[in-house]
Design an enzyme around this catalytic site. Structure first.
Site, PDB file in Angstrom:
ATOM      1  N   SER A 147      -3.159  -7.476  -6.544  1.00 64.66           N
ATOM      2  CA  SER A 147      -3.371  -7.290  -5.107  1.00 64.66           C
ATOM      3  C   SER A 147      -3.730  -8.575  -4.369  1.00 64.66           C
ATOM      4  O   SER A 147      -3.630  -8.630  -3.151  1.00 64.66           O
ATOM      5  CB  SER A 147      -4.458  -6.251  -4.885  1.00 64.66           C
ATOM      6  OG  SER A 147      -5.663  -6.694  -5.465  1.00 64.66           O
ATOM      7  N   LYS A 152      -3.903   4.607  -1.422  1.00 62.75           N
ATOM      8  CA  LYS A 152      -3.283   3.437  -0.783  1.00 62.75           C
ATOM      9  C   LYS A 152      -2.004   3.884  -0.078  1.00 62.75           C
ATOM     10  O   LYS A 152      -2.095   4.500   0.964  1.00 62.75           O
ATOM     11  CB  LYS A 152      -3.092   2.328  -1.809  1.00 62.75           C
ATOM     12  CG  LYS A 152      -4.470   1.740  -2.181  1.00 62.75           C
ATOM     13  CD  LYS A 152      -4.461   0.683  -3.240  1.00 62.75           C
ATOM     14  CE  LYS A 152      -5.896   0.149  -3.409  1.00 62.75           C
ATOM     15  NZ  LYS A 152      -6.205  -0.232  -4.780  1.00 62.75           N
ATOM     16  N   HIS A 211      -1.278  -0.553  -6.432  1.00 62.35           N
ATOM     17  CA  HIS A 211      -0.599  -1.151  -5.278  1.00 62.35           C
ATOM     18  C   HIS A 211       0.928  -1.016  -5.370  1.00 62.35           C
ATOM     19  O   HIS A 211       1.641  -1.529  -4.513  1.00 62.35           O
ATOM     20  CB  HIS A 211      -0.974  -2.634  -5.143  1.00 62.35           C
ATOM     21  CG  HIS A 211      -2.338  -2.837  -4.539  1.00 62.35           C
ATOM     22  ND1 HIS A 211      -2.559  -2.851  -3.178  1.00 62.35           N
ATOM     23  CD2 HIS A 211      -3.544  -3.001  -5.114  1.00 62.35           C
ATOM     24  CE1 HIS A 211      -3.848  -3.029  -2.943  1.00 62.35           C
ATOM     25  NE2 HIS A 211      -4.469  -3.124  -4.109  1.00 62.35           N
TER      26      HIS A 211
HETATM   27  C1  LIG Z   1      -7.517  -0.037  -5.417  1.00 60.77           C
HETATM   28  C2  LIG Z   1      -7.398  -0.019  -6.867  1.00 60.77           C
HETATM   29  C3  LIG Z   1      -8.070   0.938  -7.616  1.00 60.77           C
HETATM   30  C4  LIG Z   1      -9.024   1.922  -6.987  1.00 60.77           C
HETATM   31  O1  LIG Z   1      -8.359   2.982  -6.393  1.00 60.77           O
HETATM   32  P1  LIG Z   1      -9.189   4.013  -5.502  1.00 60.77           P
HETATM   33  O2  LIG Z   1      -8.325   5.211  -5.444  1.00 60.77           O
HETATM   34  O3  LIG Z   1      -9.415   3.366  -4.181  1.00 60.77           O
HETATM   35  O4  LIG Z   1     -10.467   4.270  -6.221  1.00 60.77           O
HETATM   36  C5  LIG Z   1      -7.878   0.976  -8.980  1.00 60.77           C
HETATM   37  N1  LIG Z   1      -7.068   0.084  -9.585  1.00 60.77           N
HETATM   38  C6  LIG Z   1      -6.404  -0.875  -8.901  1.00 60.77           C
HETATM   39  C7  LIG Z   1      -5.500  -1.804  -9.619  1.00 60.77           C
HETATM   40  C8  LIG Z   1      -6.552  -0.960  -7.509  1.00 60.77           C
HETATM   41  O5  LIG Z   1      -5.902  -1.899  -6.825  1.00 60.77           O
END
Ligand SMILES: *Cc1c(COP(=O)(O)O)cnc(C)c1O
Length: 395
Positions: free
Chosen positions: A185, A243, A213
Protein backbone atom coordinates in the site's frame (compact mmCIF):
# COMPACT_ATOMS: atom_id res chain seq x y z
CA UNK A 1 -5.54 6.29 37.70
CA UNK A 2 -2.56 4.26 38.93
CA UNK A 3 0.51 6.46 39.37
CA UNK A 4 2.56 4.10 37.20
CA UNK A 5 0.09 4.45 34.33
CA UNK A 6 -0.22 8.19 34.74
CA UNK A 7 3.52 8.79 34.56
CA UNK A 8 3.86 6.33 31.66
CA UNK A 9 1.22 8.19 29.64
CA UNK A 10 2.44 11.66 30.57
CA UNK A 11 6.04 10.89 29.66
CA UNK A 12 5.32 9.15 26.40
CA UNK A 13 2.67 11.56 25.14
CA UNK A 14 4.98 14.48 25.89
CA UNK A 15 7.81 12.80 24.05
CA UNK A 16 5.71 12.16 20.94
CA UNK A 17 4.44 15.73 20.98
CA UNK A 18 7.91 17.24 21.36
CA UNK A 19 9.14 15.12 18.41
CA UNK A 20 6.20 16.24 16.29
CA UNK A 21 5.06 12.61 16.02
CA UNK A 22 1.75 12.94 17.83
CA UNK A 23 -0.94 12.50 15.21
CA UNK A 24 -3.90 14.84 15.55
CA UNK A 25 -6.85 13.12 13.88
CA UNK A 26 -8.95 15.14 11.44
CA UNK A 27 -12.72 14.80 11.76
CA UNK A 28 -14.72 14.51 8.54
CA UNK A 29 -18.10 16.22 8.70
CA UNK A 30 -20.33 14.03 6.52
CA UNK A 31 -19.72 11.18 4.09
CA UNK A 32 -16.26 9.97 3.13
CA UNK A 33 -16.53 10.63 -0.60
CA UNK A 34 -14.27 12.08 -3.33
CA UNK A 35 -14.86 15.49 -1.75
CA UNK A 36 -14.97 15.85 2.04
CA UNK A 37 -15.53 18.60 4.55
CA UNK A 38 -13.17 19.23 7.47
CA UNK A 39 -13.57 22.27 9.74
CA UNK A 40 -16.21 23.53 7.32
CA UNK A 41 -13.76 23.49 4.40
CA UNK A 42 -14.26 21.55 1.15
CA UNK A 43 -11.33 19.31 0.26
CA UNK A 44 -10.64 16.95 -2.63
CA UNK A 45 -10.09 13.65 -0.87
CA UNK A 46 -7.07 11.68 -2.09
CA UNK A 47 -6.60 9.70 1.12
CA UNK A 48 -9.37 7.11 1.34
CA UNK A 49 -9.30 3.44 0.42
CA UNK A 50 -12.81 3.80 -0.96
CA UNK A 51 -11.39 2.94 -4.41
CA UNK A 52 -14.68 2.40 -6.20
CA UNK A 53 -16.78 4.95 -4.35
CA UNK A 54 -18.90 2.11 -2.94
CA UNK A 55 -18.90 3.50 0.63
CA UNK A 56 -21.56 5.97 -0.48
CA UNK A 57 -23.18 3.92 -3.27
CA UNK A 58 -27.00 4.14 -3.44
CA UNK A 59 -27.58 0.42 -4.13
CA UNK A 60 -25.45 -0.57 -1.15
CA UNK A 61 -27.23 1.90 1.13
CA UNK A 62 -30.60 0.55 0.00
CA UNK A 63 -29.50 -3.07 0.61
CA UNK A 64 -28.31 -2.15 4.12
CA UNK A 65 -31.59 -0.39 4.94
CA UNK A 66 -33.70 -3.36 3.77
CA UNK A 67 -31.58 -5.79 5.80
CA UNK A 68 -31.86 -3.62 8.91
CA UNK A 69 -35.65 -3.56 8.54
CA UNK A 70 -35.73 -7.34 8.19
CA UNK A 71 -32.98 -8.46 10.61
CA UNK A 72 -32.32 -5.53 12.93
CA UNK A 73 -29.00 -3.84 13.62
CA UNK A 74 -26.98 -6.56 15.37
CA UNK A 75 -26.12 -10.19 14.67
CA UNK A 76 -26.78 -11.07 18.31
CA UNK A 77 -23.97 -13.53 18.99
CA UNK A 78 -20.73 -15.02 17.77
CA UNK A 79 -21.13 -17.04 14.59
CA UNK A 80 -20.84 -20.47 16.23
CA UNK A 81 -23.38 -19.85 19.01
CA UNK A 82 -26.27 -18.33 17.07
CA UNK A 83 -24.91 -15.29 15.22
CA UNK A 84 -24.76 -16.90 11.78
CA UNK A 85 -27.59 -15.45 9.71
CA UNK A 86 -28.53 -16.76 6.27
CA UNK A 87 -27.00 -13.49 5.06
CA UNK A 88 -23.55 -14.49 6.38
CA UNK A 89 -23.76 -17.77 4.54
CA UNK A 90 -24.85 -16.05 1.34
CA UNK A 91 -21.94 -13.61 1.65
CA UNK A 92 -19.43 -16.44 2.01
CA UNK A 93 -20.81 -18.25 -1.04
CA UNK A 94 -20.58 -14.99 -2.99
CA UNK A 95 -16.98 -14.38 -1.92
CA UNK A 96 -15.94 -17.90 -2.95
CA UNK A 97 -17.57 -17.38 -6.34
CA UNK A 98 -15.94 -13.97 -6.71
CA UNK A 99 -12.48 -15.26 -5.78
CA UNK A 100 -12.75 -18.53 -7.71
CA UNK A 101 -12.22 -20.77 -4.67
CA UNK A 102 -14.13 -23.74 -3.20
CA UNK A 103 -15.16 -21.86 -0.06
CA UNK A 104 -14.73 -18.71 2.04
CA UNK A 105 -15.13 -17.54 5.63
CA UNK A 106 -15.90 -13.98 6.64
CA UNK A 107 -14.58 -12.08 9.65
CA UNK A 108 -15.24 -8.72 11.29
CA UNK A 109 -12.27 -7.04 9.63
CA UNK A 110 -9.21 -7.63 7.49
CA UNK A 111 -7.06 -7.09 10.56
CA UNK A 112 -9.01 -9.83 12.31
CA UNK A 113 -8.44 -12.26 9.43
CA UNK A 114 -4.73 -12.15 10.03
CA UNK A 115 -5.23 -12.60 13.78
CA UNK A 116 -7.47 -15.55 12.97
CA UNK A 117 -6.02 -17.45 10.07
CA UNK A 118 -2.27 -17.55 10.69
CA UNK A 119 -2.41 -18.88 14.24
CA UNK A 120 -5.11 -21.39 13.31
CA UNK A 121 -2.57 -23.32 11.24
CA UNK A 122 0.90 -22.22 12.38
CA UNK A 123 2.51 -22.81 15.78
CA UNK A 124 5.86 -22.85 17.56
CA UNK A 125 7.13 -25.79 15.52
CA UNK A 126 6.63 -23.88 12.26
CA UNK A 127 8.36 -21.12 10.33
CA UNK A 128 6.94 -18.13 8.45
CA UNK A 129 8.81 -16.35 5.64
CA UNK A 130 7.41 -12.81 5.63
CA UNK A 131 8.02 -9.92 3.21
CA UNK A 132 9.76 -7.14 5.06
CA UNK A 133 7.08 -4.61 4.05
CA UNK A 134 4.05 -6.67 5.05
CA UNK A 135 1.12 -4.93 6.72
CA UNK A 136 1.08 -4.51 10.52
CA UNK A 137 -1.78 -7.00 10.89
CA UNK A 138 0.26 -9.69 9.13
CA UNK A 139 3.18 -9.01 11.45
CA UNK A 140 0.93 -9.21 14.52
CA UNK A 141 -0.80 -12.33 13.21
CA UNK A 142 2.56 -14.02 12.70
CA UNK A 143 3.68 -13.10 16.22
CA UNK A 144 0.47 -14.45 17.69
CA UNK A 145 1.12 -17.85 16.11
CA UNK A 146 4.47 -18.21 17.97
CA UNK A 147 6.05 -19.58 14.80
CA UNK A 148 9.64 -18.60 13.94
CA UNK A 149 9.43 -15.48 11.74
CA UNK A 150 12.04 -14.92 9.03
CA UNK A 151 11.69 -11.65 7.11
CA UNK A 152 12.91 -11.52 3.51
CA UNK A 153 13.91 -8.34 1.68
CA UNK A 154 10.94 -6.68 -0.01
CA UNK A 155 9.93 -8.64 -3.14
CA UNK A 156 13.49 -9.98 -3.37
CA UNK A 157 12.95 -13.44 -4.82
CA UNK A 158 16.60 -14.47 -4.49
CA UNK A 159 16.45 -13.70 -0.79
CA UNK A 160 13.16 -15.59 -0.43
CA UNK A 161 14.54 -18.63 -2.26
CA UNK A 162 17.70 -18.64 -0.14
CA UNK A 163 15.73 -18.41 3.10
CA UNK A 164 13.17 -21.00 1.96
CA UNK A 165 16.02 -23.40 1.15
CA UNK A 166 17.75 -22.76 4.48
CA UNK A 167 14.65 -23.26 6.59
CA UNK A 168 13.45 -26.28 4.59
CA UNK A 169 16.84 -28.00 4.73
CA UNK A 170 17.35 -27.28 8.43
CA UNK A 171 14.72 -29.92 9.18
CA UNK A 172 13.71 -27.89 12.21
CA UNK A 173 10.20 -26.99 11.15
CA UNK A 174 7.04 -29.00 10.59
CA UNK A 175 5.43 -26.48 8.26
CA UNK A 176 6.77 -23.42 6.43
CA UNK A 177 4.57 -20.59 5.16
CA UNK A 178 5.35 -17.71 2.83
CA UNK A 179 3.22 -14.66 3.51
CA UNK A 180 2.85 -11.43 1.54
CA UNK A 181 0.63 -8.48 0.78
CA UNK A 182 -0.86 -8.79 -2.74
CA UNK A 183 -0.54 -5.02 -3.32
CA UNK A 184 1.87 -3.06 -1.14
CA UNK A 185 0.00 0.00 0.00
CA UNK A 186 2.89 2.44 0.40
CA UNK A 187 4.26 2.11 -3.13
CA UNK A 188 1.38 0.46 -4.97
CA UNK A 189 3.60 -2.36 -6.27
CA UNK A 190 2.42 -5.97 -6.72
CA UNK A 191 3.87 -9.03 -5.01
CA UNK A 192 5.76 -11.27 -7.43
CA UNK A 193 3.25 -14.06 -7.04
CA UNK A 194 4.32 -16.27 -9.98
CA UNK A 195 7.85 -16.52 -8.56
CA UNK A 196 6.54 -16.96 -5.02
CA UNK A 197 4.36 -19.87 -6.19
CA UNK A 198 7.33 -21.43 -7.98
CA UNK A 199 9.50 -21.22 -4.84
CA UNK A 200 6.60 -22.52 -2.73
CA UNK A 201 6.28 -25.57 -5.00
CA UNK A 202 9.97 -26.28 -4.79
CA UNK A 203 10.05 -26.23 -0.97
CA UNK A 204 6.44 -27.22 -0.17
CA UNK A 205 5.59 -23.83 1.37
CA UNK A 206 2.08 -22.86 2.42
CA UNK A 207 1.13 -19.74 0.40
CA UNK A 208 -0.71 -16.84 2.06
CA UNK A 209 -1.63 -13.63 0.20
CA UNK A 210 -3.33 -10.71 1.94
CA UNK A 211 -4.84 -8.83 -0.97
CA UNK A 212 -6.54 -6.05 1.01
CA UNK A 213 -5.60 -3.40 -1.58
CA UNK A 214 -6.10 -5.73 -4.57
CA UNK A 215 -9.73 -6.81 -4.43
CA UNK A 216 -11.91 -4.57 -6.57
CA UNK A 217 -8.73 -3.10 -8.07
CA UNK A 218 -6.42 -5.63 -9.76
CA UNK A 219 -7.40 -8.63 -11.93
CA UNK A 220 -10.42 -6.76 -13.36
CA UNK A 221 -11.60 -6.35 -9.79
CA UNK A 222 -11.08 -9.98 -8.73
CA UNK A 223 -7.71 -9.33 -7.11
CA UNK A 224 -4.00 -9.91 -7.55
CA UNK A 225 -4.17 -13.71 -7.39
CA UNK A 226 -6.63 -13.64 -10.29
CA UNK A 227 -4.48 -11.05 -12.08
CA UNK A 228 -1.72 -13.68 -12.24
CA UNK A 229 -4.16 -16.58 -12.82
CA UNK A 230 -3.02 -18.35 -9.65
CA UNK A 231 -6.38 -19.14 -7.98
CA UNK A 232 -5.44 -22.81 -7.78
CA UNK A 233 -1.98 -22.16 -6.36
CA UNK A 234 -2.52 -19.87 -3.38
CA UNK A 235 -3.67 -21.61 -0.19
CA UNK A 236 -4.92 -18.54 1.66
CA UNK A 237 -6.48 -15.58 -0.14
CA UNK A 238 -7.19 -12.87 2.42
CA UNK A 239 -9.19 -9.76 1.65
CA UNK A 240 -10.91 -6.87 3.31
CA UNK A 241 -14.46 -5.72 2.71
CA UNK A 242 -13.63 -2.21 3.91
CA UNK A 243 -11.48 -0.82 1.09
CA UNK A 244 -12.68 -1.19 -2.51
CA UNK A 245 -15.76 -3.11 -1.32
CA UNK A 246 -16.67 -0.03 0.72
CA UNK A 247 -18.21 -1.53 3.87
CA UNK A 248 -16.48 -3.46 6.70
CA UNK A 249 -15.25 -6.99 7.32
CA UNK A 250 -12.69 -9.39 5.96
CA UNK A 251 -12.47 -12.88 4.52
CA UNK A 252 -10.32 -15.89 3.83
CA UNK A 253 -10.98 -17.76 0.58
CA UNK A 254 -9.51 -21.16 -0.20
CA UNK A 255 -10.13 -24.90 -0.23
CA UNK A 256 -13.20 -26.18 1.64
CA UNK A 257 -11.03 -28.21 4.01
CA UNK A 258 -9.14 -25.07 5.06
CA UNK A 259 -12.33 -23.07 5.60
CA UNK A 260 -13.86 -25.93 7.63
CA UNK A 261 -10.80 -25.83 9.90
CA UNK A 262 -10.94 -22.04 10.33
CA UNK A 263 -14.60 -22.33 11.34
CA UNK A 264 -13.68 -24.54 14.28
CA UNK A 265 -10.24 -23.20 15.18
CA UNK A 266 -9.91 -19.48 14.43
CA UNK A 267 -10.42 -17.49 17.58
CA UNK A 268 -11.93 -14.21 16.31
CA UNK A 269 -14.58 -16.33 14.54
CA UNK A 270 -15.29 -18.27 17.73
CA UNK A 271 -15.09 -15.45 20.27
CA UNK A 272 -16.17 -12.20 18.62
CA UNK A 273 -19.66 -11.21 17.46
CA UNK A 274 -20.51 -11.47 13.77
CA UNK A 275 -20.72 -8.44 11.44
CA UNK A 276 -24.20 -6.81 11.60
CA UNK A 277 -26.78 -7.72 8.93
CA UNK A 278 -26.92 -4.26 7.34
CA UNK A 279 -23.20 -4.37 6.60
CA UNK A 280 -23.38 -7.94 5.32
CA UNK A 281 -26.24 -7.07 2.95
CA UNK A 282 -24.36 -4.02 1.66
CA UNK A 283 -21.29 -6.18 1.07
CA UNK A 284 -23.32 -8.76 -0.87
CA UNK A 285 -24.71 -5.93 -3.00
CA UNK A 286 -21.16 -4.64 -3.62
CA UNK A 287 -19.84 -8.00 -4.77
CA UNK A 288 -22.93 -8.53 -6.96
CA UNK A 289 -22.23 -5.19 -8.54
CA UNK A 290 -18.58 -6.05 -9.19
CA UNK A 291 -19.51 -9.42 -10.70
CA UNK A 292 -22.06 -7.78 -13.02
CA UNK A 293 -19.87 -4.98 -14.30
CA UNK A 294 -16.23 -3.97 -14.43
CA UNK A 295 -17.14 -0.36 -15.13
CA UNK A 296 -16.17 1.03 -11.71
CA UNK A 297 -12.82 -0.77 -11.74
CA UNK A 298 -12.17 0.52 -15.25
CA UNK A 299 -12.94 4.08 -14.15
CA UNK A 300 -10.67 3.69 -11.10
CA UNK A 301 -7.71 2.74 -13.31
CA UNK A 302 -8.49 5.50 -15.79
CA UNK A 303 -8.47 8.06 -12.97
CA UNK A 304 -5.38 6.52 -11.39
CA UNK A 305 -3.45 6.64 -14.66
CA UNK A 306 -4.66 10.16 -15.42
CA UNK A 307 -3.51 11.45 -12.05
CA UNK A 308 -0.20 9.61 -12.15
CA UNK A 309 0.59 10.91 -15.64
CA UNK A 310 -0.43 14.41 -14.53
CA UNK A 311 2.01 14.36 -11.61
CA UNK A 312 4.80 12.98 -13.83
CA UNK A 313 4.23 15.68 -16.45
CA UNK A 314 4.62 18.29 -13.70
CA UNK A 315 7.99 16.76 -12.85
CA UNK A 316 7.09 14.84 -9.69
CA UNK A 317 8.53 11.41 -8.90
CA UNK A 318 5.81 8.77 -8.50
CA UNK A 319 7.89 5.69 -7.69
CA UNK A 320 7.20 2.21 -8.99
CA UNK A 321 3.44 1.94 -8.50
CA UNK A 322 1.64 -0.67 -10.63
CA UNK A 323 -1.81 0.25 -9.31
CA UNK A 324 -3.93 3.42 -8.85
CA UNK A 325 -2.08 4.05 -5.54
CA UNK A 326 0.05 7.06 -6.49
CA UNK A 327 2.87 8.07 -4.18
CA UNK A 328 4.43 11.47 -4.81
CA UNK A 329 7.93 11.00 -3.45
CA UNK A 330 9.35 14.10 -1.78
CA UNK A 331 12.24 12.55 0.20
CA UNK A 332 13.04 14.63 3.29
CA UNK A 333 10.63 13.97 6.17
CA UNK A 334 10.10 17.59 7.25
CA UNK A 335 9.61 18.78 3.67
CA UNK A 336 7.11 15.97 3.08
CA UNK A 337 5.08 17.02 6.14
CA UNK A 338 5.18 20.63 5.01
CA UNK A 339 4.15 19.66 1.49
CA UNK A 340 1.11 17.75 2.71
CA UNK A 341 0.16 20.59 5.07
CA UNK A 342 0.24 23.08 2.19
CA UNK A 343 -1.81 20.76 -0.05
CA UNK A 344 -4.47 20.56 2.63
CA UNK A 345 -4.47 24.34 3.10
CA UNK A 346 -4.99 24.66 -0.65
CA UNK A 347 -7.89 22.19 -0.68
CA UNK A 348 -6.33 18.78 -1.44
CA UNK A 349 -6.49 16.15 1.29
CA UNK A 350 -3.43 13.95 0.72
CA UNK A 351 -1.39 12.77 3.69
CA UNK A 352 2.32 12.59 4.30
CA UNK A 353 3.77 9.13 4.93
CA UNK A 354 7.24 9.16 6.43
CA UNK A 355 9.73 7.06 8.38
CA UNK A 356 9.15 4.63 10.13
CA UNK A 357 6.17 3.70 7.91
CA UNK A 358 8.47 3.99 4.87
CA UNK A 359 12.31 3.97 4.74
CA UNK A 360 14.17 7.14 5.83
CA UNK A 361 14.61 9.70 3.07
CA UNK A 362 11.66 8.38 1.03
CA UNK A 363 8.92 10.51 2.59
CA UNK A 364 5.96 10.78 0.27
CA UNK A 365 2.49 12.15 -0.09
CA UNK A 366 0.26 9.24 -0.96
CA UNK A 367 -2.64 9.75 -3.35
CA UNK A 368 -5.56 7.42 -3.78
CA UNK A 369 -7.57 8.57 -6.80
CA UNK A 370 -10.89 6.69 -6.92
CA UNK A 371 -13.65 5.84 -9.39
CA UNK A 372 -15.68 8.57 -7.69
CA UNK A 373 -13.42 11.45 -8.71
CA UNK A 374 -14.30 13.52 -11.78
CA UNK A 375 -11.65 14.76 -14.22
CA UNK A 376 -12.37 18.28 -12.94
CA UNK A 377 -11.53 17.26 -9.37
CA UNK A 378 -8.30 15.61 -10.49
CA UNK A 379 -7.35 18.66 -12.58
CA UNK A 380 -8.04 20.90 -9.60
CA UNK A 381 -5.82 18.69 -7.43
CA UNK A 382 -3.03 18.72 -10.06
CA UNK A 383 -3.17 22.52 -10.20
CA UNK A 384 -2.71 22.66 -6.42
CA UNK A 385 0.20 20.17 -6.69
CA UNK A 386 1.84 22.41 -9.27
CA UNK A 387 1.43 25.50 -7.11
CA UNK A 388 2.73 23.86 -3.90
CA UNK A 389 5.48 22.00 -5.78
CA UNK A 390 6.90 25.26 -7.18
CA UNK A 391 6.46 27.11 -3.91
CA UNK A 392 8.49 24.50 -1.98
CA UNK A 393 11.03 23.94 -4.73
CA UNK A 394 10.09 20.27 -5.30
CA UNK A 395 9.57 20.80 -9.04
C1 LIG B 1 -5.94 -2.43 5.36
C2 LIG B 1 -5.31 -3.74 5.48
C3 LIG B 1 -5.76 -4.65 6.43
C4 LIG B 1 -6.84 -4.30 7.42
O1 LIG B 1 -8.10 -4.39 6.87
P1 LIG B 1 -9.35 -3.86 7.71
O2 LIG B 1 -10.51 -4.52 7.07
O3 LIG B 1 -9.36 -2.37 7.59
O4 LIG B 1 -9.15 -4.31 9.11
C5 LIG B 1 -5.19 -5.90 6.47
N1 LIG B 1 -4.19 -6.23 5.63
C6 LIG B 1 -3.71 -5.37 4.70
C7 LIG B 1 -2.63 -5.81 3.78
C8 LIG B 1 -4.25 -4.09 4.60
O5 LIG B 1 -3.79 -3.23 3.69
Amino acid sequence: MAKALDSFLEENLQQLKSQGLYNEIDVIEGANGPVIEIDGRRLINLSSNNYLGLATNGQLKEAAKCAIDRYGVGAGAVRTINGTLDLHQKLEEKIAEFKGTEAAISYQSGFNCNMAAISAVMDKDDCILSDQLNHASIIDGCRLSKAKIVAYAHSDMDDLRRKAKETAESGRYRKIMVITDGVFSMDGDLAKLPEIVEIAREFDLITYVDDAHGSGVTGNGRGTVKHFGLEKDIDFQIGTLSKAIGVVGGYVAGKKKLIDWLKVRSRPFLFSTAVPPGDVAATIAAIDLLMRSEELTRRLWENGNYFKEGLKKLGFVTGNSETPITPCIIGDEKLTQQFSKRLIEEGVYAKAIVYPTVPKGTGRVRNMPTAGHTKEMLDEALAVYEKVGRELGVI
